[in-house]
Design a protein around this motif. Structure first.
Motif: not given
Length: 343
Positions: A182, A195, A197, A204-205, A207-208, A211-212, A226, A228, A258
């Motif tokens: 990011t 993002f 996902g 995956t969460l 990586r989220l 990103w956040r 987001e 998702l 992701c």
């Protein structure tokens, strides 16, 4: 082999036994056992003789008998979430390449990202008295955690890392990797970074979360960016989500997917839709899966050390099985940003 040396089949079961192979090969039963397990200490000529005898007799080892004799089998249970994702295939191949020379076989289970399925699989596979366990990540239900702890079987966790005392792990920080890719997009001047996902598994969460974290630090976080989707990751899903994002939020100028298969599908969709990459839209993936370097344009992604994780985790587990002290208990193999033309 001389026919007069060939032993009769067991009258009780009709099975050829390890002792039968030993008589035909004219070696001790323990030599047969070690040779067939692939132990390097056995002389090459003896290994060839044992293998020839076993082949002539049609000998198949009895894993149950071996487990009873040694209190555990020569099998290592390896639980992965999915076989359709190439990254886990890379891990499995590395695990097997490491285990076989040490005399161990891989017994694989696929959990499909389902905690209850993982519990059932582990309950069944522990009945084989495995020598060790390799499990993916740390997210599982309490019953499975208790089974692992109470089994007394050495266990190493794959793909993620933990500094908890007594926990063995080999992987990398998914969160840090997500933040780094990011930050790369931010450094390229991107203002609205989405993002995407899929599957929504723990990694995956994480990586989220990265990103956040990166966007909040830059003052650019917007939860509306987001996207998702709990469906399995695929090229088709990536293509569909790209079209949705472009329609709903045309000001998005970068997308962090992701997984590479999602990003690959998005790149193909961008070609069909006439979206210039990276001119109008930057696209980044994760894992550096096969084909990402051949996309048009080649895909920027995060290379993850799947084979190295499999090898290191299997080596760590063999040491634990052998009762050796293992330090450090957590091995962070890191990650590598691969910048290509899509960003």
């Amino acid at each position: 082999m001389s026919s007069h040396l060939r032993p009769p089949r067991s009258r009780a079961t009709g099975r050829i036994t390890l002792a039968d192979v030993a008589r035909l090969a004219q070696v001790s039963p323990i030599t047969v056992s070690r040779a067939l397990r692939g132990e390097r200490a056995v002389d090459v000529e003896l290994v060839a003789r044992v293998q020839a005898a076993a082949k002539e007799l049609g000998y198949v080892p009895d894993p149950a008998a071996r487990a009873l004799a040694s209190r555990h089998s020569a099998q290592v249970v390896t639980l992965i979430p999915m076989l359709s994702n190439a990254l886990f295939v890379d891990v499995l191949e590395a695990v097997q390449r490491t285990l076989r020379p040490a005399g161990y076989q891989m017994l694989m289970g696929v959990t499909h990202y389902d905690a209850n399925e993982e519990e059932l699989l582990l309950r069944e596979l522990l009945q084989h008295r495995p020598a060790g366990l390799l499990v993916t990540g740390f997210e599982r239900n309490e019953a499975t955690r208790q089974m692992i702890t109470k089994s007394g079987v050495p266990c190493v966790h794959l793909m993620e890392i933990s500094d908890t005392a007594g926990v063995y792990s080999v992987g990398f920080s998914q969160t840090e990797a997500g933040a780094e890719i990011t930050q790369h997009l931010l450094q390229r001047g991107r203002q609205r970074i989405a993002f995407v996902g899929a599957q929504l598994d723990p990694r995956t969460l994480q990586r989220l979360a990265g990103w956040r974290q990166a966007l909040k630090q830059a003052g650019r976080f917007d939860p509306r960016l987001e996207w998702l989707n709990p469906a399995p990751s695929s090229m088709a899903l990536g293509a569909g989500l790209l079209a949705q994002i472009r329609q709903a939020q045309p000001d998005v100028d970068a997308i962090f997917f992701c997984n590479d298969d999602l990003a690959q599908g998005a790149l193909l969709a961008a070609l069909r839709l006439g979206i210039a990459v990276p001119g109008q839209l930057a696209i980044a993936g994760f894992n550096d899966l096969p084909g990402s370097d051949q996309m048009l344009p080649p895909l920027t992604t995060m290379r993850t050390p799947r084979s190295e994780i499999g090898s290191a985790a299997a080596s760590m587990l063999v040491s634990l099985i052998n009762g050796e002290a293992v330090t450090p208990s957590c091995i962070n193999l890191g990650h590598q940003l691969i910048v290509r033309a899509s960003t």
